[in-house]
Write a protein that holds these residues in place. Sequence first.
Motif, mmCIF file in Angstrom:
data_model
loop_
_atom_site.group_PDB
_atom_site.id
_atom_site.type_symbol
_atom_site.label_atom_id
_atom_site.label_comp_id
_atom_site.label_asym_id
_atom_site.label_seq_id
_atom_site.Cartn_x
_atom_site.Cartn_y
_atom_site.Cartn_z
ATOM 1 N N LEU A 176 60.722 74.273 75.450
ATOM 2 C CA LEU A 176 61.941 73.731 76.275
ATOM 3 C C LEU A 176 62.623 72.952 75.232
ATOM 4 O O LEU A 176 64.090 72.993 75.160
ATOM 5 C CB LEU A 176 61.541 72.863 77.479
ATOM 6 N N GLU A 177 61.694 72.130 74.346
ATOM 7 C CA GLU A 177 62.408 71.232 73.351
ATOM 8 C C GLU A 177 63.331 72.147 72.311
ATOM 9 O O GLU A 177 64.376 71.776 72.040
ATOM 10 C CB GLU A 177 61.280 70.566 72.609
ATOM 11 N N SER A 178 62.814 73.291 72.052
ATOM 12 C CA SER A 178 63.584 74.277 71.095
ATOM 13 C C SER A 178 64.748 74.846 71.745
ATOM 14 O O SER A 178 65.992 75.058 71.185
ATOM 15 C CB SER A 178 62.810 75.253 70.471
ATOM 16 N N PHE A 179 64.739 74.821 73.154
ATOM 17 C CA PHE A 179 66.159 75.449 73.873
ATOM 18 C C PHE A 179 67.126 74.178 73.943
ATOM 19 O O PHE A 179 68.178 74.426 73.782
ATOM 20 C CB PHE A 179 65.610 75.926 75.149
ATOM 21 N N ASN A 180 66.349 73.059 74.408
ATOM 22 C CA ASN A 180 67.152 71.796 74.586
ATOM 23 C C ASN A 180 67.984 71.421 73.159
ATOM 24 O O ASN A 180 69.153 70.905 73.240
ATOM 25 C CB ASN A 180 66.290 70.689 75.195
ATOM 26 N N ALA A 181 67.455 71.531 72.285
ATOM 27 C CA ALA A 181 68.041 71.264 70.843
ATOM 28 C C ALA A 181 69.132 72.155 70.667
ATOM 29 O O ALA A 181 70.213 71.524 70.124
ATOM 30 C CB ALA A 181 66.947 71.655 69.764
ATOM 31 N N PHE A 182 69.179 73.162 71.458
ATOM 32 C CA PHE A 182 70.764 73.927 71.445
ATOM 33 C C PHE A 182 71.528 73.555 72.271
ATOM 34 O O PHE A 182 72.693 73.161 72.143
ATOM 35 C CB PHE A 182 70.308 75.499 71.508
ATOM 36 N N ALA A 183 71.010 73.534 73.690
ATOM 37 C CA ALA A 183 71.882 73.341 75.028
ATOM 38 C C ALA A 183 72.176 71.771 74.790
ATOM 39 O O ALA A 183 73.487 71.813 75.306
ATOM 40 C CB ALA A 183 70.887 73.661 76.200
ATOM 41 N N PHE A 184 71.713 70.928 74.286
ATOM 42 C CA PHE A 184 72.085 69.479 74.498
ATOM 43 C C PHE A 184 71.985 68.856 73.184
ATOM 44 O O PHE A 184 72.468 67.752 72.864
ATOM 45 C CB PHE A 184 71.077 68.450 75.398
ATOM 46 N N GLY A 185 71.852 69.670 72.229
ATOM 47 C CA GLY A 185 72.069 69.028 70.829
ATOM 48 C C GLY A 185 73.250 68.566 70.238
ATOM 49 O O GLY A 185 74.180 69.336 70.353
ATOM 50 N N ARG A 186 73.358 67.597 69.953
ATOM 51 C CA ARG A 186 74.615 66.894 69.424
ATOM 52 C C ARG A 186 74.974 67.274 68.083
ATOM 53 O O ARG A 186 76.035 66.616 67.351
ATOM 54 C CB ARG A 186 74.863 65.408 69.682
ATOM 55 N N LYS A 187 74.425 67.907 67.284
ATOM 56 C CA LYS A 187 74.659 68.300 65.773
ATOM 57 C C LYS A 187 74.592 69.791 65.464
ATOM 58 O O LYS A 187 73.678 70.374 65.826
ATOM 59 C CB LYS A 187 73.521 67.641 64.882
ATOM 60 N N TRP A 188 75.554 70.177 64.825
ATOM 61 C CA TRP A 188 75.858 71.716 64.463
ATOM 62 C C TRP A 188 75.771 71.573 62.866
ATOM 63 O O TRP A 188 76.732 71.167 62.528
ATOM 64 C CB TRP A 188 76.791 72.372 64.929
ATOM 65 N N VAL A 189 74.701 71.657 62.055
ATOM 66 C CA VAL A 189 74.847 71.621 60.803
ATOM 67 C C VAL A 189 73.904 72.930 60.252
ATOM 68 O O VAL A 189 73.046 73.000 60.503
ATOM 69 C CB VAL A 189 73.689 70.326 60.359
ATOM 70 N N THR A 190 74.505 73.625 59.171
ATOM 71 C CA THR A 190 74.082 74.451 58.986
ATOM 72 C C THR A 190 74.020 74.514 57.198
ATOM 73 O O THR A 190 74.812 73.810 56.744
ATOM 74 C CB THR A 190 74.835 75.915 59.129
ATOM 75 N N ALA A 191 73.293 75.644 56.575
ATOM 76 C CA ALA A 191 72.871 75.737 55.205
ATOM 77 C C ALA A 191 72.777 74.180 54.533
ATOM 78 O O ALA A 191 73.625 73.981 53.749
ATOM 79 C CB ALA A 191 74.078 76.299 54.529
ATOM 80 N N SER A 192 71.948 73.304 55.379
ATOM 81 C CA SER A 192 71.745 71.902 54.888
ATOM 82 C C SER A 192 70.440 72.146 54.079
ATOM 83 O O SER A 192 69.446 72.832 54.286
ATOM 84 C CB SER A 192 71.630 71.120 56.050
#
Lengths: 549, 287
Positions: free
Chosen positions: A281-297
């Motif tokens: 659920l945590e890994s889903f919530n990280a998407f659904a409620f995540g406030r950061k979109w950081v890629t290629a970091s």
Amino acid sequence: MSATTENRSLGRLPTREALLQKRRGWFFGMSGDQFVKYLFQGNATISIIVLGLITFTIFRDAVGFIPMNHASLAVYRLAGLEYVDIYREQLTTHSTMSRYLASVRAQKLDQLMNKEGLAPAAAMATLAEFDDFANRFADTINEQETLLGSMTDLVTAVKERQTVSEDIMVGKQYLLRAMAGATPERAAELQRAADVLTVEVIDFKAEFQRVLALRPEIAAANTSQVAALKALMAGAPKFADSDLQRRMEKFQGFVQGYCQEVEVTAQKMAAWDQSKPIGWLESFNAFAFGRKWVTASFWQDWYGIIPLLSGSLLIAFLALLIALPLGVAAAVYVNQVARPVEQKIIKPYIEFISAIPSVVLGFFGIAMLGETLRRVSQIPALDWVPGFPMAERLNPTTAACLLALMAIPTIFSLAEDAINNVPRSFKEASFALGATRLQTIIHIIVPAALSGIMAAILLGFGRVIGETMVVLLCAGNRIQTPDLTSGLGVIFQPVHTMTGIIAQEMGEVVRNSIHYRALFMVGVVLFLISLLINWLAQKIVRRYRISIG
Amino acid sequence: MVTASAMSAPSPSVQSLLRPVVSVGSVNGAPTPLAPQIAIEIDDVDFCYGASKALHDITLNIAARQVTAFIGPSGCGKSTLLRCLNRMNDLIDGARVTDGQIRIDGVNIYDPRVDVIELRKRVGMVFQKSNPFPKSIYDNITYGLRIQGESNKARLDEVVEKSLRGAALWDEIKDRLHESALGMSGGQQQRLCIARAIAVEPEIILMDEPCSALDPIATAKVEELIHDLKKQFTIVIVTHNMQQAARVSDRTAFFYLGKLIEYAETKVIFMQPANAQTEAYVSGRFG
Ligand SMILES: Nc1ncnc2c1ncn2[C@@H]1O[C@H](COP(=O)(O)OP(=O)(O)O)[C@@H](O)[C@H]1O
Ligand SMILES: [Mg+2]
């Protein structure tokens, strides 16, 4: 008998023969009617299958995101990045306070130079004491920064090794898989190549001991920092100006809060459990409620949809706010007030707007609208408008203005239809009772057409939220969650959108990587939103058909 | 069929309805000098839809507190003339009175100084197809007053009851005033429209074939209602049902091809019409 003879002479068959002469098919044994039926049936089937396949593919590619994000979050914890981030937060608070001091200084400088008319050099001299204070405050974090740096180096090294070992494992699997149908020589060759690759299994517990070893140093640094801050605050500079003095006192409050935070952080770090498993659920919530979109970091990638979703919604609502009154008012005018000549001009004209390619609108937005809006916002007389003057020329408002233009034809056409469906007799009854045209529109026509108008609004919303080109070009594309608590000015802060991010990142992303799948997840969210909107609109329209009868 | 059931209903017989009208008298549309009982004077009116002329030189006086019926074959201009009386034709593009005057209380209602809104408050209308608003029964009746700015609840309640009683509907629906008007039967809906029209207290009520969509029983009720209403209101009714004209009206005007052929007491029109066309029409021998 004579009748039959007559018919024959006219080239007509006797009834019996005519009835029994069903023709055989002319196309693979099918008659014309049958052929047409199968043709349409086939087309309908193909459309449905294609749609089903698209839906299936999108969902399949998206669903893979959850396990991949799960793995990514697991490494984030095991390698200790999470632990370091707890510490990093404390340092972030400190630098926020430094920035606060800088803003106080800027205010004072402004006062000295503009109100008291001091020359720059003189003003700087006056501020020397304050600058000294600020510098000493900034120095209190040096030790921590060094420690954070060492910890960062340690954990990123571990994470890097983990990434490499995963890559090697994947490569090895490819080799072994290729052996299946190969010739014996080739298979042996592949086997040898695979044997050379060793997959390192990292003992995260052991690796993390090196980070833990820094704990006494962290504790020592904290103690000395708190002592230094207390000493520093005792000699904090005082201002004669009450406003500045209040800000300084506020700063002292911050410092006290910080000293408490130091303790809390230390406790959190002590309580942090490296081996605690990550929930699904945590890994889903990280998407659904995540406030950061950081890629290629280099540090950790985050795929939280909140900034994109809220950006899209903000723009869509703004666009509706503009398009709604215009579209509905135009519909009411054309249907109820305009003379036939006007109708003939206005209707096609508005509908023509939807023929403008969105990239042209976007181009117009960048080249003209954004610039014009910013110019207007810089007029000193308009300073009272929240968010004026605008810092950025490309922002949600620019995009929303153009999107409104695209939504107007949709809203206009559907609302006009709905108004047109209101029986004429309602209008006549209202006029016959002595109502004016405006009263009739407000009390009778619009309420009777309301559900149709609502459906029009919903579909206009759907049109806006799915639009890509204009937002990509005009929304400013800065990934940040609009902070609605900070007031109306937020509508001039650049945002990024769901459609925009897909269009922008899909082209360069590695197929089947976690980033690729995260973009599909965003696509699924968009898809679900559109589905919901259309479903609602249909429901409303159906109810409206029933109520009008 | 309509005749039989309506006759059996407790409505006044044809004979009793055809009692003489004293002061407003004319034969073949030539008005006598104005008497105080005249509600509407229609004076030499021509009417056009765009280029096509729908009414030719119509002249007739409509008596106050009586029922005047317009009869004639379809397309002869009955509705057109009726809709001239409250200027409903203003809503149609290109439709206009090209000549003549229509006077109410001595004022030409097509005078540019006339306020159409005020005119329509005084000249109410009931349409062929019942057209209650998709609102509650209560809101339907109070609509006319509300748009005039009346918001006093007690006053509105009072008007609702009075109008519904006036339309002989109160006892049937007093318990469901706040339900949708669209849930009522066709006959009730039409009587609701009448109640809605009388709620604004007009002086004249125009009815355009008010019973053409109703069954015989509902028709009988509406006819009875019309008979009661004429105590208070001047009523002009268009009908293509001759028995109905005979039953409810005091005076009848027969139109043909946009012309007024004959206008007289209903009794006269039905018993001894002066014109051969009228005679053919009322006796059912008309093409
Ligand atoms: N809105 C309109 N536009 C043009 N012509 C109309 C319109 N309404 C009625 N007419 C014409 O005017 C004539 C009279 O119509 P109407 O008054 O409705 O007749 P009636 O009610 O007696 O059946 C008819 O020839 C009809 O075609
Ligand atoms: Mg008619």
